[in-house]
Structure formats: C-alpha cells, structure tokens
Motif scaffolding. Structure first.
Motif, PDB file in Angstrom:
ATOM      1  N   UNK A 215       0.777  -1.230   0.000  1.00 32.34           N
ATOM      2  CA  UNK A 215       0.000   0.000   0.000  1.00 32.34           C
ATOM      3  C   UNK A 215       0.804   1.272   0.000  1.00 32.34           C
ATOM      4  N   UNK A 216       2.140   1.183  -0.062  1.00 36.33           N
ATOM      5  CA  UNK A 216       2.958   2.402  -0.012  1.00 36.33           C
ATOM      6  C   UNK A 216       3.678   2.686  -1.330  1.00 36.33           C
ATOM      7  N   UNK A 217       3.433   1.925  -2.361  1.00 39.76           N
ATOM      8  CA  UNK A 217       4.096   2.142  -3.635  1.00 39.76           C
ATOM      9  C   UNK A 217       3.384   1.408  -4.749  1.00 39.76           C
ATOM     10  N   UNK A 218       3.968   1.451  -5.934  1.00 36.80           N
ATOM     11  CA  UNK A 218       3.402   0.750  -7.101  1.00 36.80           C
ATOM     12  C   UNK A 218       4.539   0.058  -7.838  1.00 36.80           C
ATOM     13  N   UNK A 219       4.364  -1.213  -8.125  1.00 39.03           N
ATOM     14  CA  UNK A 219       5.363  -1.976  -8.862  1.00 39.03           C
ATOM     15  C   UNK A 219       4.666  -3.127  -9.572  1.00 39.03           C
ATOM     16  N   UNK A 220       4.902  -3.239 -10.871  1.00 40.23           N
ATOM     17  CA  UNK A 220       4.236  -4.264 -11.663  1.00 40.23           C
ATOM     18  C   UNK A 220       4.602  -5.645 -11.140  1.00 40.23           C
ATOM     19  N   UNK A 221       3.595  -6.458 -10.814  1.00 45.02           N
ATOM     20  CA  UNK A 221       3.847  -7.745 -10.179  1.00 45.02           C
ATOM     21  C   UNK A 221       3.030  -8.852 -10.825  1.00 45.02           C
ATOM     22  N   UNK A 222       3.680  -9.624 -11.702  1.00 43.11           N
ATOM     23  CA  UNK A 222       3.050 -10.831 -12.225  1.00 43.11           C
ATOM     24  C   UNK A 222       2.726 -11.796 -11.096  1.00 43.11           C
ATOM     25  N   UNK A 223       3.600 -11.839 -10.091  1.00 40.05           N
ATOM     26  CA  UNK A 223       3.399 -12.741  -8.956  1.00 40.05           C
ATOM     27  C   UNK A 223       2.062 -12.484  -8.282  1.00 40.05           C
ATOM     28  N   UNK A 224       1.687 -11.209  -8.143  1.00 45.97           N
ATOM     29  CA  UNK A 224       0.420 -10.870  -7.513  1.00 45.97           C
ATOM     30  C   UNK A 224      -0.760 -11.496  -8.226  1.00 45.97           C
ATOM     31  N   UNK A 225      -0.697 -11.553  -9.543  1.00 48.86           N
ATOM     32  CA  UNK A 225      -1.807 -12.131 -10.303  1.00 48.86           C
ATOM     33  C   UNK A 225      -1.805 -13.653 -10.253  1.00 48.86           C
ATOM     34  N   UNK A 226      -0.642 -14.256 -10.064  1.00 49.18           N
ATOM     35  CA  UNK A 226      -0.587 -15.698  -9.820  1.00 49.18           C
ATOM     36  C   UNK A 226      -1.302 -16.003  -8.501  1.00 49.18           C
ATOM     37  N   UNK A 227      -1.054 -15.176  -7.490  1.00 50.61           N
ATOM     38  CA  UNK A 227      -1.725 -15.347  -6.192  1.00 50.61           C
ATOM     39  C   UNK A 227      -3.233 -15.175  -6.342  1.00 50.61           C
ATOM     40  N   UNK A 228      -3.667 -14.224  -7.160  1.00 52.59           N
ATOM     41  CA  UNK A 228      -5.102 -14.029  -7.386  1.00 52.59           C
ATOM     42  C   UNK A 228      -5.737 -15.280  -7.979  1.00 52.59           C
ATOM     43  N   UNK A 229      -5.034 -15.929  -8.907  1.00 51.91           N
ATOM     44  CA  UNK A 229      -5.565 -17.162  -9.459  1.00 51.91           C
ATOM     45  C   UNK A 229      -5.732 -18.239  -8.396  1.00 51.91           C
ATOM     46  N   UNK A 230      -4.789 -18.309  -7.479  1.00 48.89           N
ATOM     47  CA  UNK A 230      -4.888 -19.269  -6.380  1.00 48.89           C
ATOM     48  C   UNK A 230      -6.078 -18.943  -5.478  1.00 48.89           C
ATOM     49  N   UNK A 231      -6.318 -17.650  -5.255  1.00 46.77           N
ATOM     50  CA  UNK A 231      -7.450 -17.240  -4.420  1.00 46.77           C
ATOM     51  C   UNK A 231      -8.767 -17.599  -5.098  1.00 46.77           C
ATOM     52  N   UNK A 232      -8.873 -17.346  -6.405  1.00 46.11           N
ATOM     53  CA  UNK A 232     -10.091 -17.690  -7.134  1.00 46.11           C
ATOM     54  C   UNK A 232     -10.374 -19.185  -7.009  1.00 46.11           C
ATOM     55  N   UNK A 233      -9.352 -20.004  -7.136  1.00 44.47           N
ATOM     56  CA  UNK A 233      -9.550 -21.450  -7.023  1.00 44.47           C
ATOM     57  C   UNK A 233      -9.979 -21.853  -5.619  1.00 44.47           C
ATOM     58  N   UNK A 234      -9.423 -21.192  -4.602  1.00 41.78           N
ATOM     59  CA  UNK A 234      -9.788 -21.512  -3.217  1.00 41.78           C
ATOM     60  C   UNK A 234     -11.246 -21.127  -2.956  1.00 41.78           C
ATOM     61  N   UNK A 235     -11.660 -19.975  -3.490  1.00 41.49           N
ATOM     62  CA  UNK A 235     -13.018 -19.483  -3.240  1.00 41.49           C
ATOM     63  C   UNK A 235     -14.065 -20.296  -3.997  1.00 41.49           C
ATOM     64  N   UNK A 236     -13.760 -20.659  -5.246  1.00 40.85           N
ATOM     65  CA  UNK A 236     -14.750 -21.319  -6.093  1.00 40.85           C
ATOM     66  C   UNK A 236     -14.681 -22.837  -6.065  1.00 40.85           C
ATOM     67  N   UNK A 237     -13.513 -23.370  -5.688  1.00 45.72           N
ATOM     68  CA  UNK A 237     -13.358 -24.818  -5.672  1.00 45.72           C
ATOM     69  C   UNK A 237     -13.125 -25.423  -7.042  1.00 45.72           C
ATOM     70  N   UNK A 238     -12.770 -24.599  -8.017  1.00 46.10           N
ATOM     71  CA  UNK A 238     -12.468 -25.135  -9.341  1.00 46.10           C
ATOM     72  C   UNK A 238     -11.376 -24.292 -10.001  1.00 46.10           C
ATOM     73  N   UNK A 239     -10.737 -24.787 -11.053  1.00 44.28           N
ATOM     74  CA  UNK A 239      -9.643 -24.056 -11.681  1.00 44.28           C
ATOM     75  C   UNK A 239     -10.072 -22.658 -12.121  1.00 44.28           C
ATOM     76  N   UNK A 240      -9.193 -21.672 -11.927  1.00 46.27           N
ATOM     77  CA  UNK A 240      -9.551 -20.301 -12.273  1.00 46.27           C
ATOM     78  C   UNK A 240      -9.864 -20.157 -13.758  1.00 46.27           C
ATOM     79  N   UNK A 241      -9.232 -20.966 -14.616  1.00 50.69           N
ATOM     80  CA  UNK A 241      -9.494 -20.858 -16.054  1.00 50.69           C
ATOM     81  C   UNK A 241     -10.947 -21.195 -16.375  1.00 50.69           C
ATOM     82  N   UNK A 242     -11.565 -22.068 -15.562  1.00 50.39           N
ATOM     83  CA  UNK A 242     -12.975 -22.382 -15.786  1.00 50.39           C
ATOM     84  C   UNK A 242     -13.855 -21.192 -15.429  1.00 50.39           C
ATOM     85  N   UNK A 243     -13.435 -20.408 -14.440  1.00 51.57           N
ATOM     86  CA  UNK A 243     -14.165 -19.191 -14.107  1.00 51.57           C
ATOM     87  C   UNK A 243     -14.050 -18.175 -15.245  1.00 51.57           C
ATOM     88  N   UNK A 244     -12.871 -18.062 -15.840  1.00 53.95           N
ATOM     89  CA  UNK A 244     -12.694 -17.163 -16.979  1.00 53.95           C
ATOM     90  C   UNK A 244     -13.596 -17.603 -18.134  1.00 53.95           C
TER      91      UNK A 244
END
Length: 421
Positions: A215-244
């Motif tokens: 929250x104190x800066x900005x830096x492009x992070x591919x890693x952050x979006x990998x984590x988001x995919x993991x969160x989507x899978x945890x929340x939905x119980x299925x692969x994030x690509x199926x949600x897409x």
C-alpha cells in the motif's frame, strides 16, 4: 461477502516510494523489463481518481482502412517481422490490416485473423473474474491474502496478513517479481518446455524481500496475479481458467481465446514469434510453455470483443466497474512507456492526444507484443499484435511508442460510423 468500502467513498491511496529493483530476465511482460533496466525512480505523488472519462474526445477526421494500412506498414518497417491490427468501430464494423510476413525468410503473409499470445492482457480477464466474485458476495477487495491462503505469502519480510486482494489487483502489494524467462537463445532452447506450478512461482518471489510495504508504492507484479488465481480457485473450488471461461469467454462469444496449457504450439493460423537477443541473434521462439496467467492465446477480434464488452457494461455492474476504474499513478519509470498512465484493478488508463482517456492492458511475451485500447464507453476498440520482441530497451521502446501512436489515432476518431468507416 461484499467489499466493505463503497465505490464512491474516498480511500487511502499509496504514494510512490523508492525501492531497489532486481534484474529480471526478459520473456514475460516487457514493461517489467523496462523497470529492471531503468531502475526504480520513486517520488511522492498524490493519487486521485481518474476523471478523463468525463469528457469524451472531440470528433477527429475519420480513421479509415488506408490509415490503418499505412500505420501497420510503418510499424513493420521498424524491424518487426509481422504486424496485424484491428479497429472495431462503434457500429461493430472492423477495419483490419496486416504487414510483414508470418515466417521470416518467406513471402507468407501475416494472417488477418491469426492467433497470438496475449501475455499480460490476460490480467484484465483475471481482474474481471475477481470483481465478479466480489459482486456475488463470495470475496471482498479488502480480504487479506492470508485469510484466503494462510501461510502462502511469508518469509523475507513478506506477510500475507498485510496484503489485500485490492492491492494484488492494483500492483500495490509490494510482491517482488521473479518469473522465469530467456536471456539467450541457449536459455530458450534449454527451458522452453519447462513447467511451473503457481506455488513454485510464488516460492521464487518469497526468496526476495518485498519491493515496498503493502500500500505504499506501485510496482508491476506478475506474482500478484498468480496469487489471485490461487485465491479464485480456493473461493470457487475449481480451476480459475474455468471461471474465466464461464464468466467471460462464453458470454461474450470469445471462441478463439484459450489456454494451451502444456501444449507449446499455437493453433493455426498464426504468425511465428521472434526474439532478438542482446547478441543481435533473431530466434524463432514460437514454441514455448508459458507458466502463468500470461499463457492465454487469442485473436485481435476476440481481444476487441472483450474490451468492448467489459467497458460497455456487459460483464460488471456499475459499482464493480467503478472499483475497477479507480486508479493510482504508475511508478515514475513506467511513465516512459505509459505517459500519464494510471493503474486501476487490472486496467491501465492513458490519455488520448485528442482529449479524454482510454483503457487497456498490454501484454509482452518472448516473440509476441500486444497493445490495445478501448474508449470509456466501450464503443471503439483497437488491438495490435507484433511478432518480434527485443532485449534492447531502446528498440523495444521505439516499437512500443509507434504501436501506441496507432492505438491513439484509431481511438481519437470518435466519429464512428460517420467518418471512420
């Protein structure tokens, strides 16, 4: 659970902080390479909500087929093997052009509807899925990573208890990037078929301290979006690509957008992608396995269909779109490639030379560079795909600017079906 912060409420926004940026091998998102080469230049910048959409660009002389043909030819003449571009007008009519060749050393033309790797343009797909889950009450932008993925972000100063979903989406998490890529032709041939799990990608990042406190800066992070995919899978119980697929690709009829998984080749037709390494050697890098969200393959027609559908209100509610379009300034060094750029939740906002702004999310992968843009109402969109990427930053920047100028000229024609067709 819905976000506890109304879209209209003022929120704390991070200031830019100076922090060291470690070298990152090329092969993923080329603006991240720009950051690595230029170094991090930080400054305290007051953030404000984007207001460029309030005033639409004034009508400009019609951008016609011959204009697009001229611009794609000029872009290819800069040293790019092949270029294809598509402008979708407000009436839905397309202007399409291609220049160069599909295979170096041949006369085979670049297909007008060819497949290509869209790389980080896929982040806009992920952000849309996350915001759909927020709208469904299954996730909150203020949820911490640790709440959804306990213990995954930990070590070397990284703390998932202090990083929110919003910060992951907006690249304000501070998570360091350490994605695999290719520095030399030998690297490419040795590692082009390597595969990585999301956990392995995150583990690479955990070897580094964060770029800044969340929250104190900005830096492009591919890693952050990998984590988001993991969160989507945890929340939905299925692969994030199926949600897409179920939430975006199927509703919009994006039948030519897909994840190849561990298949290293592209569907036909496609132009081959080339990487020009520091040695000056041009290498065909078409065949590779991309280990993250950037693996999506698409067409110019489908990318335009996505951005028109998103900004046209077909995927998200007004409240969720307001969250997505609430922006912060990008880091100073990124202004070299995104002049005046501001980052929302998976979308970049940039000014138009004719007034107002447009929205986009570019992508860069070894061999394939994609620029795109859409007007604030979703009425007009443009996508440009180039099939040569360069390790040399000055050359890459020159190509990027020329492609961005094409996007600007195409979007500045707001006369739609009156003049531009």
């Amino acid at each position: 659970m819905r976000s506890t912060t109304p879209a209209s409420a003022p929120k704390h926004r991070p200031s830019q902080q100076s922090s060291p940026q470690r070298h990152r091998r090329i092969g993923r998102w080329w603006p991240a390479v720009a950051a690595a080469l230029l170094g991090t230049v930080g400054a305290a910048v007051a953030a404000r909500p984007a207001d460029g959409d309030a005033a639409a660009p004034p009508p400009a002389p019609g951008y016609r087929q011959e204009d697009l043909r001229r611009d794609t030819s000029a872009l290819q003449a800069l040293g790019i093997t092949g270029v294809q571009a598509r402008v979708t007008t407000a009436s839905g009519r397309d202007l399409v052009s291609a220049a160069g060749v599909a295979v170096a050393g041949t006369n085979r033309p670049v297909p007008h509807d060819g497949y290509f790797r869209i790389a980080s343009t896929g982040k806009a797909l992920m952000a849309t899925v996350v915001l759909r889950l927020v709208g469904d009450g299954r996730l909150s932008l203020d949820d911490t990573v640790d709440r959804r993925l306990p213990g995954v972000i930990d070590g070397n100063g990284n703390d998932g208890r202090k990083i929110t979903v919003r910060q992951l989406l907006q690249n304000t998490s501070g998570l360091h990037d350490d994605l695999p890529g290719f520095d030399t032709p030998q690297d490419y041939y040795r590692h082009r078929h390597d595969t990585y799990t999301p956990e392995q990608i995150v583990a690479r990042a955990m070897k580094h301290p964060p770029d800044f406190r969340p929250g104190t800066g900005w830096s492009y992070s591919n890693t952050g979006y990998v984590v988001l995919g993991m969160i989507v899978e945890k929340v939905t119980g299925r692969p994030w690509r199926e949600e897409v697929e179920s939430r975006i690709l199927e509703p919009l009829g994006m039948h030519h957008t897909y994840l190849p998984g561990n298949t290293p080749t592209l569907r036909r037709p496609h132009a081959r992608g080339y990487q020009v390494f520091a040695s000056g050697e041009r290498t065909d890098v078409t065949e590779q396995i991309v280990p993250d969200l950037g693996g999506y393959v698409s067409t110019t027609a489908d990318v335009n269909r996505f951005f028109r559908g998103l900004l046209g209100g077909r995927l998200l509610s007004e409240a969720r779109m307001a969250e997505m379009r609430d922006t912060v300034p990008v880091a100073k060094q990124f202004e070299v490639i995104w002049p005046g750029g501001r980052y929302g939740l998976g979308l970049v906002n940039r000014p138009l030379t004719c007034g107002g702004t447009y929205w986009s999310h570019e992508g860069g992968e070894a061999g394939y560079i994609t620029l795109n843009g859409v007007t604030g109402d979703g009425g007009r969109a443009v996508t440009v795909s180039m099939t040569t990427s360069y390790n040399d930053f000055a050359t890459a920047l020159r190509h990027h600017k020329a492609a961005a100028d094409l996007v600007d000229r195409a979007l500045c024609d707001t006369s739609g079906n009156r003049r531009g067709e």
